[in-house]
Design an enzyme around this catalytic site. Structure first.
Site, PDB file in Angstrom:
ATOM      1  N   ARG A 240      38.138  43.016  33.710  1.00  0.00           N
ATOM      2  CA  ARG A 240      37.030  44.108  33.568  1.00  0.00           C
ATOM      3  C   ARG A 240      36.598  44.123  32.149  1.00  0.00           C
ATOM      4  O   ARG A 240      37.232  43.691  31.226  1.00  0.00           O
ATOM      5  CB  ARG A 240      37.692  45.444  33.868  1.00  0.00           C
ATOM      6  CG  ARG A 240      37.843  45.786  35.152  1.00  0.00           C
ATOM      7  CD  ARG A 240      36.496  45.898  36.053  1.00  0.00           C
ATOM      8  NE  ARG A 240      36.643  46.355  37.344  1.00  0.00           N
ATOM      9  CZ  ARG A 240      36.443  45.667  38.341  1.00  0.00           C
ATOM     10  NH1 ARG A 240      36.532  44.319  38.231  1.00  0.00           N
ATOM     11  NH2 ARG A 240      36.569  45.917  39.703  1.00  0.00           N
ATOM     12  N   GLU A 269      26.917  46.175  32.765  1.00  0.00           N
ATOM     13  CA  GLU A 269      26.344  45.091  33.865  1.00  0.00           C
ATOM     14  C   GLU A 269      25.270  45.794  34.486  1.00  0.00           C
ATOM     15  O   GLU A 269      25.258  46.582  35.327  1.00  0.00           O
ATOM     16  CB  GLU A 269      27.393  44.606  34.944  1.00  0.00           C
ATOM     17  CG  GLU A 269      28.404  43.995  34.035  1.00  0.00           C
ATOM     18  CD  GLU A 269      29.707  43.428  34.996  1.00  0.00           C
ATOM     19  OE1 GLU A 269      29.667  43.971  36.035  1.00  0.00           O
ATOM     20  OE2 GLU A 269      30.412  42.638  34.417  1.00  0.00           O
ATOM     21  N   HIS A 297      29.208  38.611  36.620  1.00  0.00           N
ATOM     22  CA  HIS A 297      30.386  39.143  37.691  1.00  0.00           C
ATOM     23  C   HIS A 297      30.376  38.639  38.913  1.00  0.00           C
ATOM     24  O   HIS A 297      30.271  39.165  39.872  1.00  0.00           O
ATOM     25  CB  HIS A 297      29.915  40.919  37.520  1.00  0.00           C
ATOM     26  CG  HIS A 297      31.118  41.636  38.080  1.00  0.00           C
ATOM     27  ND1 HIS A 297      31.510  42.834  37.537  1.00  0.00           N
ATOM     28  CD2 HIS A 297      32.412  41.168  38.976  1.00  0.00           C
ATOM     29  CE1 HIS A 297      32.568  43.361  38.304  1.00  0.00           C
ATOM     30  NE2 HIS A 297      33.047  42.424  39.053  1.00  0.00           N
TER      31      HIS A 297
END
Length: 332
Positions: A240, A269, A297
């Site tokens: 994370r 993000e 991601h």
């Protein structure tokens, strides 16, 4: 005919909803909002019998307190820091995740990025594409043999364990730091257990993060911790974004303390345009540029995995709607 339930997918997943409907079609209508922010949910979720929530925004108490019929909130993924699980618990709404999907893919991605950095492949590709340096290995030297290098894992759950097995296959010595695992895990896996984070960092040439984002882990890897990694080391984060101080990563790359960093997850993000890590990654003149590998991601992604998390998430919703025991409650 009994009244049908209403299941709302808040974000990320849009039509076609074939995986979810294959599981839920007999009992529920499934709709996808395609929301990009929590405010987009106003007037859309209040009567939902179940929510499936991804990661474009945080689902806060403000929304949870408006839910009138909700029997379950499912996060079709591993991390659930984007949901106020305490607020849901107060309302008697279980929050569930899908903890086993993506285990192989994230571990593959983490070790692949670590090897790409440590072998100099990313650095040379970045430099030579711009015509910088001679067409040989000199500008990437020194590059050390992977066998015998120490691969340090922070958080040795499902994904951390899978990463450990892959690193061992390269001949690397593997250590992990995870204060919540019982004694004996190290012996079962044939790896070394570090008694402290400082010990792990100071003895690892490559450090890979596989821990959740919690109040305890937020900001856990800052400038001080990065300086504990031996000079010339590598840092990989597929966990994370909030666990790692991205500015500290850029600074350590720029002054040469880190030889490379691979970041799959950022705190915001997509990142804002003034993000320091984004600026360094995009600017060929920045001293960190050639040693920084960014992904949006995507370490979790594969076609089979997408079907898995969508299907398993829908099955958990079905269990809740039918009053069956739930498998992966995270706020019990």
């Amino acid at each position: 005919m009994p009244e049908r339930f209403r299941v709302v997918i808040t974000d990320l997943i849009v039509e076609p909803l074939n995986h979810e409907r294959a599981v839920l079609d007999e009992v529920a209508d499934v709709v996808a909002l395609g929301a990009m922010r929590e405010s987009d949910l106003i007037g859309q979720v209040e009567n939902a019998d179940a929510l499936m929530v991804y990661h474009y925004f945080r689902l806060t108490r403000a929304t949870i307190d408006r839910l009138r019929n909700c029997r379950v909130i499912v996060r079709p993924g591993v991390g659930y820091d984007g949901i106020d699980i305490a607020a849901a618990r107060e309302r008697g709404i279980p929050v569930c995740n899908v903890p086993d999907y993506g285990t192989e893919e994230v571990a593959d991605s983490a070790v692949a990025m670590a090897v790409t950095l440590a072998r100099g492949s990313h650095f040379l590709n970045s430099r030579l594409r711009r015509g910088i340096g001679q067409w040989n290995v000199d500008q990437a030297a020194p590059i050390f043999r992977l066998r015998g290098r120490r691969f340090g894992i922070i958080g040795c759950g499902r994904i951390g364990t899978a990463a450990a097995m892959r690193a061992k296959a390269f001949g690397m010595q593997v250590s992990f730091y995870d204060p919540y695992l019982p004694d004996g895990v190290d012996k079962a896996l044939g790896i070394h257990r570090s008694e402290s984070l400082a010990e792990l960092l100071s003895t690892s040439h490559l450090v890979s993060l596989h821990c959740p984002l919690t109040a305890e882990t937020r900001g856990m890897i800052s400038a001080n911790e990065i300086r504990q990694i031996p000079r010339g080391g590598f840092l990989v984060n597929t966990a994370r974004g909030g666990v790692v101080d991205s500015q500290a990563v850029v600074d350590a790359l720029a002054d040469g303390h880190l030889a490379g960093a691979a970041i799959d997850v950022l705190e915001h993000e997509p990142p804002p345009e003034d993000s320091p890590i984004l600026a360094a990654w995009r600017d060929p003149s920045h001293p960190a540029h050639d040693r920084l590998l960014l992904n949006p991601h995507t370490a979790f992604y594969c076609e089979e995995g997408c079907e898995e998390f969508r299907t398993k998430g829908a099955r958990e919703v079905l269990r809740a709607l039918q009053g069956q025991p739930l498998r992966n409650v995270v706020n019990a």
